[in-house]
Motif scaffolding. Structure first.
Motif, PDB file in Angstrom:
ATOM      1  N   THR A   1       0.843  -1.190   0.000  1.00 51.04           N
ATOM      2  CA  THR A   1       0.000   0.000   0.000  1.00 51.04           C
ATOM      3  C   THR A   1       0.883   1.246   0.000  1.00 51.04           C
ATOM      4  O   THR A   1       2.105   1.149   0.021  1.00 51.04           O
ATOM      5  N   LEU A   2       0.219   2.396  -0.023  1.00 55.88           N
ATOM      6  CA  LEU A   2       0.950   3.671  -0.011  1.00 55.88           C
ATOM      7  C   LEU A   2       0.956   4.276   1.383  1.00 55.88           C
ATOM      8  O   LEU A   2       1.273   5.442   1.553  1.00 55.88           O
ATOM      9  N   GLU A   3       0.613   3.455   2.386  1.00 55.16           N
ATOM     10  CA  GLU A   3       0.571   4.014   3.729  1.00 55.16           C
ATOM     11  C   GLU A   3       1.967   4.105   4.318  1.00 55.16           C
ATOM     12  O   GLU A   3       2.897   3.440   3.866  1.00 55.16           O
TER      13      GLU A   3
ATOM     14  N   GLN B   1       4.533   0.185  -2.070  1.00 51.76           N
ATOM     15  CA  GLN B   1       3.661  -0.397  -3.083  1.00 51.76           C
ATOM     16  C   GLN B   1       4.528  -0.869  -4.244  1.00 51.76           C
ATOM     17  O   GLN B   1       5.228  -0.071  -4.860  1.00 51.76           O
TER      18      GLN B   1
ATOM     19  N   SER C   1      10.542   5.392  -6.283  1.00 52.51           N
ATOM     20  CA  SER C   1      10.402   6.687  -5.621  1.00 52.51           C
ATOM     21  C   SER C   1      10.206   6.405  -4.137  1.00 52.51           C
ATOM     22  O   SER C   1       9.559   5.426  -3.768  1.00 52.51           O
TER      23      SER C   1
ATOM     24  N   VAL D   1       6.872   2.368  -5.014  1.00 46.99           N
ATOM     25  CA  VAL D   1       6.638   3.641  -4.335  1.00 46.99           C
ATOM     26  C   VAL D   1       6.803   3.357  -2.851  1.00 46.99           C
ATOM     27  O   VAL D   1       5.960   2.718  -2.227  1.00 46.99           O
TER      28      VAL D   1
ATOM     29  N   LYS E   1       7.279   4.182   1.138  1.00 49.93           N
ATOM     30  CA  LYS E   1       6.863   5.160   2.154  1.00 49.93           C
ATOM     31  C   LYS E   1       7.608   4.887   3.450  1.00 49.93           C
ATOM     32  O   LYS E   1       7.020   4.893   4.530  1.00 49.93           O
TER      33      LYS E   1
END
Lengths: 100, 346
Positions: A11-13, A18, A33, A65, A67
């Motif tokens: 996820t993007l949390e 992700q 990123s 991605v 985080k």
């Protein structure tokens, strides 16, 4: 392992990443990123590439991605995305291993 | 505080009214055409964040003013991306206010176009649009070049006339055929009939439009009915992308046919006449080709097929199109047109 179809995991949390893998032809094309790129970019890249190598993925477009995920999270997300894309995430999941 | 993620369905009036209020408080209108909407609810089941999808686009995002900075957008976007993935869509786009675009930058989206400094359009590939242009660049030819964009649903004498006119005035004509499979005649057939219909013109190069020209991503209101202001915004976005494509191919003019009947194409032509010169591109509007005092249009051709009068399309279409529609291959397409209730472009 061969990437048969696009697949995603994670996820993007915060503290997660992700990972999307898609079939490719020109080796591993990694797009990364990260919210902590300046601090840990090299380490994150190395972890992803190591995991892909262990899974013997030769050709894939990989988008991550990040985080601020820990290495273990990154590994798990990459593994999961690859397993899903190779249709072996239904049963007997070989966590940490290689599928031939 | 813990939040619950849930789908918001149109048949739930309480959630829908909360959805409208939340979007309104952020100065956003709910799009009329959406596939899926989700929301995050707090413990008292008040909506605090929302996002929707249409085709491969993510849109209509809002986070309640009191809950910004809690990372709720990330949760919504993650969920919507998973939803899209399950639908088999990997290449995704985001519509958002330019002031919010930076949040999507943190979520792996890259800006490709802007409208009036207020609306931003992003995609989840760092070089998606750039690569699309790079591939087109190999078709750049010396001399003057014009562009024609068409759906060709199906290819008629009107389309052929337009391309012939363009081909006689410019050294090269780049002909883009809409790749979106939202029309009654499927893309594979439209593509084949266009290629056959312009085969006699050596300076015409056919291109597939990809997701960047009049697609359900850039221009959803072309395919589904919507309001005038929405159509105008979509048209402006579409032209912003076209500007870049035109630069890549050295296109100095876009050739379009007059639009006497369709609302959406008429508006698109108006926006083109205004916006293209700002991009340094000439907008050439040609009168429609006529047969027996009646303008040739693909809508008319579809209407005739709809009424079962397939033979009567003969004077309106090139030989290649007529041959296709009278061949057995066309049976499923004819059946689709005859079973459709809406054959005329709105």
């Amino acid at each position: 392992m061969e990437i048969l179809k696009p697949a995603m995991a994670g996820t993007l949390e915060s503290s997660d990443a992700q990972v999307t893998v898609e079939p490719g032809t020109q080796g591993i094309q990694l797009t990364l990123s990260s919210s902590v790129m300046n601090q840990y970019g090299r380490q994150i890249r190395a972890t992803i590439l190591e995991t892909l190598e262990r899974l013997e993925v030769k050709n894939a477009n990989v988008t991550v991605v990040d985080k601020g995920a820990l290495d273990c999270t990154l590994k798990a997300r990459v593994e999961c995305a690859v397993f899903r894309s190779a249709d072996c995430s239904q049963q007997n999941i070989p966590w940490g291993g290689v599928i031939v | 505080m813990s939040y619950t993620l849930s789908e918001i369905r149109r048949d739930n009036p309480r959630e829908c009214s909360q959805l409208h209020d939340l979007l309104h408080s952020q100065g956003i209108a709910l799009d009329s055409n959406l596939d899926y909407t989700c929301g995050l609810f707090d413990e008292d089941w008040n909506l605090v964040a929302t996002g929707s999808t249409f085709g491969a686009t993510l849109r209509c995002f809002a986070v309640s003013k009191d809950h910004q900075g809690e990372g709720l957008l990330n949760e919504i976007v993650s969920h919507l991306m998973e939803y899209e993935m399950n639908q088999g869509r990997v290449h995704l786009f985001v519509y958002t206010k330019t002031s919010s675009a930076k949040f999507f930058g943190d979520l792996g989206f890259f800006p490709i176009a802007q409208v009036d400094g207020t609306l931003s359009f992003l995609e989840n590939r760092p070089r998606g649009f750039a690569q699309f242009c790079q591939q087109l660049a190999q078709y750049r030819r010396p001399g003057t070049a014009a562009a024609v964009v068409m759906n060709a649903n199906p290819f008629t004498l009107g389309h052929q006339f337009l391309v012939e006119q363009a081909a006689s005035q410019f050294d090269t004509v780049h002909l883009f055929v809409l790749e979106e499979d939202a029309s009654l005649v499927p893309f594979a057939v439209r593509w084949q009939l266009v290629q056959e219909g312009v085969a006699h013109l050596p300076n015409v190069i056919c291109h597939k439009s990809g997701p960047y020209l009049i697609s359900s991503a850039t221009f959803p209101s072309y395919f589904l009915k919507d309001e005038t202001t929405v159509i105008e915004t979509h048209a402006k976005l579409d032209l912003a992308l076209f500007g870049t494509i035109a630069q890549t191919l050295g296109i100095s003019a876009r050739v379009v046919g007059e639009e006497p009947s369709s609302v959406v194409t008429g508006l698109y032509n108006q926006v083109m006449a205004q916006k293209l010169p700002e991009l340094g591109i000439q907008c050439l509007v040609l009168p429609r080709c006529t047969q027996h005092g009646q303008v040739v249009s693909a809508s008319t051709v579809r209407s005739l097929i709809h009424q079962g009068r397939v033979e009567e399309i003969c004077p309106l279409v090139p030989q290649s199109t007529y041959a296709y529609f009278t061949s057995p291959d066309a049976a499923p397409v004819i059946a689709a047109i005859q079973n459709s209730s809406q054959v005329v472009h709105y």
